[in-house]
Scaffold this motif. Structure first.
Motif, PDB file in Angstrom:
ATOM      1  N   GLU A   1      -7.549  -4.232  -6.848  1.00  0.00           N
ATOM      2  CA  GLU A   1      -6.138  -4.429  -7.201  1.00  0.00           C
ATOM      3  C   GLU A   1      -5.426  -3.122  -7.520  1.00  0.00           C
ATOM      4  O   GLU A   1      -4.227  -2.989  -7.277  1.00  0.00           O
ATOM      5  N   ASN A   2      -6.168  -2.140  -8.071  1.00  0.00           N
ATOM      6  CA  ASN A   2      -5.523  -0.862  -8.410  1.00  0.00           C
ATOM      7  C   ASN A   2      -5.609   0.141  -7.271  1.00  0.00           C
ATOM      8  O   ASN A   2      -5.388   1.339  -7.474  1.00  0.00           O
ATOM      9  N   LYS A   3      -5.886  -0.350  -6.064  1.00  0.00           N
ATOM     10  CA  LYS A   3      -5.917   0.523  -4.886  1.00  0.00           C
ATOM     11  C   LYS A   3      -4.846   0.066  -3.891  1.00  0.00           C
ATOM     12  O   LYS A   3      -3.667   0.320  -4.110  1.00  0.00           O
ATOM     13  N   LEU A   4      -5.229  -0.614  -2.797  1.00  0.00           N
ATOM     14  CA  LEU A   4      -4.239  -0.939  -1.764  1.00  0.00           C
ATOM     15  C   LEU A   4      -3.060  -1.759  -2.302  1.00  0.00           C
ATOM     16  O   LEU A   4      -1.909  -1.469  -1.962  1.00  0.00           O
ATOM     17  N   PRO A   5      -3.272  -2.793  -3.129  1.00  0.00           N
ATOM     18  CA  PRO A   5      -2.103  -3.509  -3.663  1.00  0.00           C
ATOM     19  C   PRO A   5      -1.161  -2.595  -4.453  1.00  0.00           C
ATOM     20  O   PRO A   5       0.061  -2.733  -4.359  1.00  0.00           O
ATOM     21  N   LEU A   6      -1.723  -1.645  -5.211  1.00  0.00           N
ATOM     22  CA  LEU A   6      -0.882  -0.704  -5.952  1.00  0.00           C
ATOM     23  C   LEU A   6      -0.222   0.280  -5.000  1.00  0.00           C
ATOM     24  O   LEU A   6       0.932   0.689  -5.211  1.00  0.00           O
ATOM     25  N   VAL A   7      -0.918   0.676  -3.925  1.00  0.00           N
ATOM     26  CA  VAL A   7      -0.315   1.528  -2.895  1.00  0.00           C
ATOM     27  C   VAL A   7       0.919   0.837  -2.321  1.00  0.00           C
ATOM     28  O   VAL A   7       1.990   1.448  -2.181  1.00  0.00           O
ATOM     29  N   LYS A   8       0.779  -0.432  -1.984  1.00  0.00           N
ATOM     30  CA  LYS A   8       1.882  -1.172  -1.371  1.00  0.00           C
ATOM     31  C   LYS A   8       3.082  -1.259  -2.321  1.00  0.00           C
ATOM     32  O   LYS A   8       4.236  -1.042  -1.914  1.00  0.00           O
ATOM     33  N   SER A   9       2.813  -1.548  -3.584  1.00  0.00           N
ATOM     34  CA  SER A   9       3.906  -1.608  -4.565  1.00  0.00           C
ATOM     35  C   SER A   9       4.567  -0.244  -4.722  1.00  0.00           C
ATOM     36  O   SER A   9       5.799  -0.141  -4.807  1.00  0.00           O
ATOM     37  N   SER A  10       3.753   0.818  -4.735  1.00  0.00           N
ATOM     38  CA  SER A  10       4.275   2.171  -4.909  1.00  0.00           C
ATOM     39  C   SER A  10       5.148   2.588  -3.729  1.00  0.00           C
ATOM     40  O   SER A  10       6.241   3.141  -3.901  1.00  0.00           O
ATOM     41  N   LEU A  11       4.672   2.326  -2.512  1.00  0.00           N
ATOM     42  CA  LEU A  11       5.424   2.736  -1.327  1.00  0.00           C
ATOM     43  C   LEU A  11       6.672   1.892  -1.130  1.00  0.00           C
ATOM     44  O   LEU A  11       7.654   2.360  -0.555  1.00  0.00           O
ATOM     45  N   ASN A  12       6.645   0.657  -1.606  1.00  0.00           N
ATOM     46  CA  ASN A  12       7.868  -0.150  -1.579  1.00  0.00           C
ATOM     47  C   ASN A  12       8.936   0.488  -2.464  1.00  0.00           C
ATOM     48  O   ASN A  12      10.134   0.475  -2.135  1.00  0.00           O
ATOM     49  N   LEU A  13       8.515   1.060  -3.590  1.00  0.00           N
ATOM     50  CA  LEU A  13       9.464   1.773  -4.453  1.00  0.00           C
ATOM     51  C   LEU A  13      10.064   2.963  -3.715  1.00  0.00           C
ATOM     52  O   LEU A  13      11.274   3.193  -3.751  1.00  0.00           O
TER      53      LEU A  13
END
Length: 624
Positions: free
Chosen positions: A269-281
């Protein structure tokens, strides 16, 4: 005729009733604070969007039977049926589950205990345009991989005798990955290994109140000297650089390529899902003149999204990503640079943004191979930003080296708030270079200084000849970045110099000192800085002298010295002197004003946590 017209109207109304309708709304947390970057997915499909900076979103649904899934790192997932509503406002609740209890499977989440066999085998291994094979990933959990994090062994800078080594030369370092990674480790309940603590990156994580440059220079220079807090017989000298702040709307157009690791090691959860949330920002920051392309890599590499400024397409491509397979990092890096060069903006910001845990294992994967690849690509005018994610197998040392070789910077993102800091608040500093190959050379006055030690910057040290060599690569500085360096100095009148290593007198060199000009008699040191403009190959020179006029330390120096002392305590440095948690808290408390940013206030809480962990560990040792 009337019958025909009625029939046509009925058909039209039927079509309209069955046409897609837009659902809009606002997403907040339990306190009513808008949440940016929340993923909104139409259940059972790949269709998704993300909330904007004010928490608002809009998504098309086929009918009133549709169900929307709202998810964001650190919050419980919510599923809401449309049921004819046109506006759906959502309040997300903070998750009570720890991150290591959840894995991502396709577009949903499952508890680890409910996933049978290899986690990787439960994944479809598909991203748009790429078939990802699962070979080479065992599906082990982060707890099983707990000791696979990779850190370099840091040999601390020692005190140098001025008569033997009058010059100190180093490259600037704007990276701040070490601090956020250390914070993550302490918040997880463990003290960091010494290799994870790079003192200069901890200091440079924070902003300081240095003045903006008042001329055409890319940065200002601030110097200050005061008594050293951990050794009363020594002095501490601070050199601070403040990068010019460029307004967001005046930044040059951006050609960004997101290079995303979607291998099996990225599924937590603290890898690809966090990547996706970060890049959406980051994608939400996009201006009409900016473009983003997306390259992913796992067992192989491929272009997911050609360069575009269509925010909907960008979010759709980001949110469709899922993890599975081995890690062909070299192939991904090559394709990302190729994509950036194909869309090169001559007067723009051309950059690859690599998001990974650094666990490369297929193709070009050794440090040397990857560094050589990055060095070759550096000449193309494409810069590199390396964003590290995850825990358990995070390869800190490898990521730092890649950033150094790629005219880039390195940040570690441990939560969505850090993503906001790096990609939103510090957008210009992270992604826009205002000066490259920035080097410092300090000459010490032997009449005033017996010895000195540069605190941190161990992996940024340069030979004295490198300072004037424009072919020698060095660190780059972004818009509004601050860089701080601290020297601990042994004054010439201090009798005890046990810290200084000595060499035998030279036989063939004159031991006589040059007669010093009276105009230099009150100088501690002379600072020279070389830098290049981003589009030039010849360096420019800036110079400033540091007077021997120690005074009461400013808040800038108090806080920088607090962070330095904290780093030395965590490393158990042989040079920590009187540094301890009490001193760190005292220095930090005296410098943190009511108007100070939240990160400085958070630092004080982190020090208290580390002190508690140390006390607990000591009590357990004594018990056994």
């Amino acid at each position: 005729m009337k019958t025909l017209l009625s029939l046509l109207l009925w058909c039209a109304s039927t079509v309209l009733l069955n046409a897609q309708s837009a659902i809009t709304g606002k997403i907040t947390d339990e306190k009513g604070v808008p949440l940016q970057g929340v993923s909104i997915t139409l259940k059972g499909t790949n269709k998704s969007t993300a909330s904007d900076v004010n928490g608002f979103y809009s998504i098309q649904v086929p009918d009133e039977k549709a169900t929307l899934v709202f998810s964001s790192v650190g919050f419980d997932v919510q599923e809401i049926k449309v049921k004819g509503k046109a506006v759906i406002n959502v309040q997300l609740k903070a998750s009570t589950n720890s991150l290591d209890e959840v894995v991502v499977v396709g577009y949903s989440t499952q508890k680890k205990m409910s996933v049978t066999g290899s986690v990787a085998s439960a994944l479809s291994g598909m991203v748009p345009g790429i078939s990802v094979n699962n070979q080479g990933y065992s599906g082990t959990s982060q707890n099983e991989d707990f000791n696979r994090e990779g850190y370099d062994n840091i040999k601390e800078n020692e005190f140098q005798k001025v008569t033997d080594h009058p010059l100190s030369t180093f490259s600037i370092d704007v990276d701040a990955a070490s601090y956020s990674n250390v914070r993550r480790l302490i918040n997880e309940g463990r003290l960091p290994t010494p290799g994870a603590v790079r003192v200069e990156e901890m200091i440079n994580y924070f902003s300081y109140n240095y003045p903006q440059p008042s001329n055409d220079k890319p940065f200002s220079i601030t110097t200050e000297s005061a008594q050293c807090p951990w050794n009363k017989d020594h002095q501490l000298v601070m050199i601070g650089l403040q990068g010019k702040k460029i307004d967001f709307d005046k930044l040059t157009p951006s050609n960004l390529v997101f290079l995303i690791d979607v291998s099996g090691s990225m599924q937590d959860e603290n890898k690809l899902p966090l990547v996706k949330s970060s890049l959406n920002l980051l994608a939400e920051q996009l201006r009409p003149q900016d473009k983003i392309a997306i390259v992913v890599y796992a067992g192989n590499a491929g272009l997911v999204l050609p360069s575009t400024n269509d925010k909907y397409k960008i979010r759709e491509a980001i949110n469709a990503l899922e993890a599975g397979g081995s890690t062909a990092g070299g192939a991904g890096i090559g394709l990302a640079y190729q994509t950036a060069q194909q869309n090169f903006m001559k007067n723009g910001n051309n950059r690859v943004v690599l998001c990974t845990d650094g666990d490369f294992n297929v193709g070009a994967s050794s440090d040397d191979e990857l560094e050589n690849l990055i060095e070759q690509k550096r000449a193309s005018g494409v810069y590199l930003t390396v964003l590290g994610f995850g825990t358990g197998n995070y390869q800190d040392a490898k990521m730092q080296k890649l950033a150094d070789k790629g005219n880039g910077n390195h940040a570690y993102i441990d939560n969505i708030n850090e993503a906001k800091k790096v990609l939103i608040s510090e957008f210009g500093g992270t992604l826009f270079t205002i000066a490259k190959d920035v080097k410092l050379q300090v000459e010490f006055n032997p009449a005033k200084v017996k010895g000195y030690r540069l605190i941190g910057y161990e992996n940024r040290m340069l030979a004295k000849e490198d300072f004037n060599n424009d072919k020698k690569d060095a660190g780059d500085m972004g818009s509004n970045h601050t860089v701080t360096a601290l020297y601990e100095i042994i004054p010439a009148n201090v009798a005890n110099d046990e810290e200084l290593a000595t060499v035998d007198p030279l036989r063939y060199q004159s031991q006589k000192q040059k007669k010093q000009s009276a105009s230099f008699s009150n100088e501690l040191m002379f600072v020279k800085i070389r830098y290049k403009k981003p589009d030039e190959d010849s360096s420019k020179l800036m110079e400033v002298s540091v007077k021997d006029d120690s005074r009461v330390a400013s808040n800038n120096m108090h806080f920088a010295s607090a962070v330095a002392a904290f780093g030395m305590v965590l490393r158990n440095s042989e040079f920590k002197g009187g540094s301890n948690y009490k001193l760190v808290k005292s220095l930090a408390t005296s410098s943190i004003e009511s108007s100070s940013d939240a990160y400085k206030k958070e630092f004080l809480e982190l020090v208290k946590k580390a002190e508690h962990l140390k006390a607990t560990a000591k009590a357990e040792e004594e018990e056994f």
